[in-house]
Design a protein around this motif. Structure first.
Motif, PDB file in Angstrom:
ATOM      1  N   HIS A   1      -3.901  -1.220  -2.567  1.00  0.00           N
ATOM      2  CA  HIS A   1      -5.266  -1.270  -2.036  1.00  0.00           C
ATOM      3  C   HIS A   1      -6.214  -0.544  -2.980  1.00  0.00           C
ATOM      4  CE1 HIS A   1      -8.134  -1.925   1.239  1.00  0.00           C
ATOM      5  NE2 HIS A   1      -8.697  -0.796   0.803  1.00  0.00           N
TER       6      HIS A   1
ATOM      7  N   THR B   1      -1.682  -8.123   7.501  1.00  0.00           N
ATOM      8  CA  THR B   1      -0.869  -8.977   6.630  1.00  0.00           C
ATOM      9  C   THR B   1       0.165  -9.762   7.427  1.00  0.00           C
ATOM     10  OG1 THR B   1      -1.200  -7.445   4.780  1.00  0.00           O
ATOM     11  CG2 THR B   1       0.640  -8.988   4.603  1.00  0.00           C
TER      12      THR B   1
ATOM     13  N   LYS C   1      -5.715  -5.659  -3.681  1.00  0.00           N
ATOM     14  CA  LYS C   1      -6.591  -6.123  -2.597  1.00  0.00           C
ATOM     15  C   LYS C   1      -7.631  -5.056  -2.287  1.00  0.00           C
ATOM     16  CE  LYS C   1      -3.630  -4.456   1.204  1.00  0.00           C
ATOM     17  NZ  LYS C   1      -4.569  -3.456   1.725  1.00  0.00           N
TER      18      LYS C   1
ATOM     19  N   CYS D   1      -7.910  -5.346   4.358  1.00  0.00           N
ATOM     20  CA  CYS D   1      -6.624  -5.038   4.999  1.00  0.00           C
ATOM     21  C   CYS D   1      -5.536  -6.065   4.691  1.00  0.00           C
ATOM     22  CB  CYS D   1      -6.811  -4.901   6.514  1.00  0.00           C
ATOM     23  SG  CYS D   1      -7.570  -3.332   6.997  1.00  0.00           S
ATOM     24  N   SER D   2      -5.855  -7.349   4.776  1.00  0.00           N
ATOM     25  CA  SER D   2      -4.835  -8.386   4.588  1.00  0.00           C
ATOM     26  C   SER D   2      -4.492  -8.589   3.120  1.00  0.00           C
ATOM     27  CB  SER D   2      -5.299  -9.710   5.180  1.00  0.00           C
ATOM     28  OG  SER D   2      -4.386 -10.750   4.858  1.00  0.00           O
TER      29      SER D   2
ATOM     30  N   ASP E   1       0.802  -1.240   0.000  1.00  0.00           N
ATOM     31  CA  ASP E   1       0.000   0.000   0.000  1.00  0.00           C
ATOM     32  C   ASP E   1       0.830   1.282   0.000  1.00  0.00           C
ATOM     33  OD1 ASP E   1      -2.008  -1.823   0.139  1.00  0.00           O
ATOM     34  OD2 ASP E   1      -2.774  -1.203   2.088  1.00  0.00           O
TER      35      ASP E   1
ATOM     36  N   CYS F   1      -3.272  -2.368   7.428  1.00  0.00           N
ATOM     37  CA  CYS F   1      -2.918  -3.398   6.449  1.00  0.00           C
ATOM     38  C   CYS F   1      -1.621  -4.133   6.770  1.00  0.00           C
ATOM     39  CB  CYS F   1      -2.872  -2.788   5.055  1.00  0.00           C
ATOM     40  SG  CYS F   1      -4.482  -2.155   4.531  1.00  0.00           S
TER      41      CYS F   1
END
Length: 261
Positions: free
Chosen positions: A46, A116, A78, A81-82, A7, A112
């Motif tokens: 993101h 992750t 994505k 968050c993960s 991100d 994030c």
């Protein structure tokens, strides 16, 4: 090992981040070191969805100018968050490559990056977090400084990740390459013929090129592939060698002639 840049996008990489200049400088060092050592750099971006201003096609969605990916470096998208949520495809990619060590950097520490790190741990990955290579902004409950220190110095260490100083992180990137080289040299010393090595090296190079991987022809990348391919090549080589030795042996020749007579 891979370096995961999470991100690091135009819309959120700015002076609002804790230790902003140190954060930017450290990520640039990690990316540069990884590329120099032939370690794959993977980007995660993101996407908040169309119309949000933070989606594919928006300037704020793009990777921050000082961290720009090379044309052949992979990007995963994505919306949660993960980075390891199934929709991104990142976990499946790492599993296919048999990667276990993931060095992570990026933002936000308390969103994030945390998600992750914990998800990576739960999936059996060895997560490595370099100091001051992740950051965040103030939130309703914590200042950006408090959030950074809470996760990096309390929550993650000895639970979810190895949190290491920057100099140690750079050493690990270098050590990864040196380990591959040492393993390869050991294999060479243990083998009588260079033919299997030549075959494995050829196949490894073709595989790198076929997958269009970052730094495909960097020696450390090819060596890593050779190490994975060589046992199968050796097995086939040894079988063929043994077979032809038997076929050429006088004992087999005389027995075969006698049977024909």
């Amino acid at each position: 090992m891979v370096l995961l840049v999470v991100d690091a996008q135009n819309g959120i990489v700015d002076e609002r981040l804790y230790e902003f200049r140190k954060f930017v400088g450290n990520i640039k060092k990690l990316i540069g070191a990884a590329r120099e050592q032939g370690i794959e750099v993977i980007y995660v971006q993101h996407d908040d969805g169309p119309g949000t201003g933070f989606s594919i096609g928006d300037d704020e969605f793009e990777v921050y100018s000082e961290f720009q990916p090379m044309p052949d470096e992979k990007r995963f998208i994505k919306s949660v968050c993960s980075a390891f949520k199934k929709e991104s495809g990142l976990l499946e990619y790492l599993i296919a490559k048999e990667e276990k060590d993931v060095m992570i950097c990026g933002i936000m520490t308390d969103f994030c990056i945390n998600a992750t790190v914990e998800a990576g741990f739960e999936h059996g990955l060895h997560m490595i977090v370099p100091a001051y290579a992740n950051s965040t902004q103030d939130n309703e409950y914590m200042t950006r400084e408090q959030a950074y220190h809470y996760y990096n110095e309390f929550l993650w260490p000895e639970r979810y990740a190895d949190c290491v100083p920057m100099d140690r992180a750079l050493e690990l990137l270098k050590k990864c390459r040196n380990l591959c080289t040492a393993q390869f040299l050991f294999i060479i010393l243990c083998i009588n013929s260079t033919f299997p090595i030549c075959v494995a090296t050829f196949l490894a190079t073709r595989r790198c090129i076929g997958r269009n991987e970052s730094a495909a022809l960097c020696p450390s990348v090819v060596i890593d592939k050779v190490i994975k391919i060589l046992p199968d090549v050796l097995l086939i080589y040894n079988f063929c060698t043994s077979f032809f030795k038997v076929m050429r042996s006088p004992k087999y020749y005389h027995k075969h002639n006698n049977d024909n007579q």
